[in-house]
Design an enzyme around this catalytic site. Structure first.
Site, PDB file in Angstrom:
ATOM      1  N   ASP A 174     -12.942 -19.256 -62.013  1.00 59.19           N
ATOM      2  CA  ASP A 174     -13.799 -19.478 -60.849  1.00 59.19           C
ATOM      3  C   ASP A 174     -13.054 -19.205 -59.550  1.00 59.19           C
ATOM      4  O   ASP A 174     -13.190 -19.946 -58.577  1.00 59.19           O
ATOM      5  CB  ASP A 174     -14.373 -20.901 -60.844  1.00 59.19           C
ATOM      6  CG  ASP A 174     -15.505 -21.055 -59.824  1.00 59.19           C
ATOM      7  OD1 ASP A 174     -16.154 -20.042 -59.502  1.00 59.19           O
ATOM      8  OD2 ASP A 174     -15.728 -22.187 -59.340  1.00 59.19           O
ATOM      9  N   SER A 213     -16.523 -25.969 -51.695  1.00 59.67           N
ATOM     10  CA  SER A 213     -16.067 -24.998 -52.686  1.00 59.67           C
ATOM     11  C   SER A 213     -15.267 -23.874 -52.037  1.00 59.67           C
ATOM     12  O   SER A 213     -15.722 -23.247 -51.081  1.00 59.67           O
ATOM     13  CB  SER A 213     -17.256 -24.385 -53.421  1.00 59.67           C
ATOM     14  OG  SER A 213     -17.867 -25.314 -54.258  1.00 59.67           O
ATOM     15  N   HIS A 244     -17.971 -18.600 -57.627  1.00 52.60           N
ATOM     16  CA  HIS A 244     -19.382 -18.953 -57.476  1.00 52.60           C
ATOM     17  C   HIS A 244     -19.840 -18.950 -56.022  1.00 52.60           C
ATOM     18  O   HIS A 244     -21.047 -18.958 -55.761  1.00 52.60           O
ATOM     19  CB  HIS A 244     -19.685 -20.304 -58.138  1.00 52.60           C
ATOM     20  CG  HIS A 244     -19.170 -21.500 -57.416  1.00 52.60           C
ATOM     21  ND1 HIS A 244     -18.003 -22.149 -57.772  1.00 52.60           N
ATOM     22  CD2 HIS A 244     -19.661 -22.196 -56.368  1.00 52.60           C
ATOM     23  CE1 HIS A 244     -17.809 -23.186 -56.983  1.00 52.60           C
ATOM     24  NE2 HIS A 244     -18.806 -23.233 -56.114  1.00 52.60           N
TER      25      HIS A 244
END
Length: 357
Positions: A157, A230, A127
């Site tokens: 992911d 992230s 993402h």
């Protein structure tokens, strides 16, 4: 952070399962757990110094684009501009909607990544780089590089990108299966664009599933993870990579005590496949099921008393035709409790194990 050939045969040297009648068949007894020994006080500065040079900042850019969208037409406007319909409207469909071209604004987002090889391979979250037109990587020493995407995997992911550089400070990758609940960890990344940030906490749970329909067996930690973390590193006290920080659980959008990282046991297989094939070759066992505890609780809610002989494992609700599970002899009502002698206490354990196959 912004907010599975039909079936591949799974190599299983041993499979333990129980029938819904309560008969339990155990294959390949597992080793007794080692006795926990209190550790000496931990100096986390070593882990920080060791891991910080391997964590990078990633700027993702989506360029301005012209897109065609559909909007409901205005009958009054259409009437006055062409009251008898002589000319027609080439931009209007049969459903009465009109097509219009709009230009989307340029968008930028940021996240983190981890250098895993000296020649420029970097792991991050899918993402963080999804749909990006440009990727700019900034190292710990402020050097900037353009990056290209090698491959992405939405299911886990994870993404693998590459910069053209040599002699980079690649992180040491540890086996995430060896971590224990309660041990100290550091989350390293760039939250809120605050580069080179380290937060400390412990492993608060392993094999955590958040039921997002992907391959999930997260490491849960109370080390602060915020937007921008992230793709960053979760490291042990030796500064070794044990997970890729992926998400937080919060009702406010900011850290509230629960962060989640993808373990290296899953990451290693994904990275290897992305390097070789550009996509992930995924094993599919061919069952539908759920955690035994969840199944038993659901039966109790319906007034049914169920005794499977265990409260741990994966209840098999359905076995798909021509699958490796059917070939292995699994049937609906069985409970998987171990594979290859390794205990499977919940669906997340099974997902994590199969993700390496």
């Amino acid at each position: 952070m912004k907010k599975y050939s039909k079936y591949l045969v799974v190599a299983m040297s041993a499979l333990a399962f129980a029938f819904s009648t309560g008969t339990l068949i155990k294959v390949n007894a597992t080793q007794a757990p080692s006795t926990a020994v209190p550790a000496q006080p931990v100096d986390l500065t070593y882990a920080a110094e060791k891991s910080l040079p391997s964590v990078v900042h990633i700027l993702s850019t989506k360029n301005s684009k012209v897109q065609t969208i559909e909007v409901q037409s205005d009958p009054f406007s259409d009437f006055f501009s062409d009251p008898f319909g002589f000319f027609g409207n080439p931009n209007q469909g049969q459903d009465g909607k009109q097509k219009r071209s709009v230009r989307t604004p340029k968008q930028q987002g940021s996240g983190s990544g981890v250098i895993i090889s000296t020649d420029g391979y970097i792991v991050t979250n899918n993402h963080v780089v999804a749909d990006a037109d440009e990727l700019t990587v900034t190292l710990n020493d402020n050097k900037e590089y353009s990056a290209r995407i090698i491959g992405t995997d939405k299911t886990t992911d994870l993404a693998l990108i590459k910069i053209d550089a040599k002699d980079l400070p690649a992180i040491t990758i540890a086996n995430s299966e060896n971590i224990k609940v309660g041990e100290w960890v550091l989350a390293v990344g760039n939250p809120f664009n605050l580069t080179n940030t380290v937060t400390a906490g412990i492993v608060s749970a392993k094999g955590r599933s958040l039921y997002q329909n992907g391959v999930e067996s997260f490491i849960q930690t109370d080390a602060a993870i915020n937007p921008g973390n992230s793709g960053g590193a979760l490291v042990n006290t030796r500064g070794e990579l044990i997970g890729i920080n992926a998400m937080l659980y919060s009702q406010t959008g900011s850290f509230s005590g629960y962060g989640f990282a993808i373990p290296t046991s899953i990451m290693n297989k994904v990275v290897d496949d992305l390097k070789k094939y550009g996509t992930v070759q995924r094993a599919v066992i061919g069952i539908q099921g759920q955690d035994v505890k969840n199944y038993v609780d659901a039966q109790k809610d319906q007034g049914k008393d169920v005794d499977l002989g265990t409260m741990e494992g994966i209840y098999v609700a359905k076995v798909l035709e021509e699958s490796s599970a059917e070939e292995a002899g699994l049937k609906a009502g069985d409970v998987i409790t171990a594979i290859d002698g390794k205990e499977m206490n919940k669906m997340a354990d099974l997902q994590e194990y199969l993700a390496k196959k």
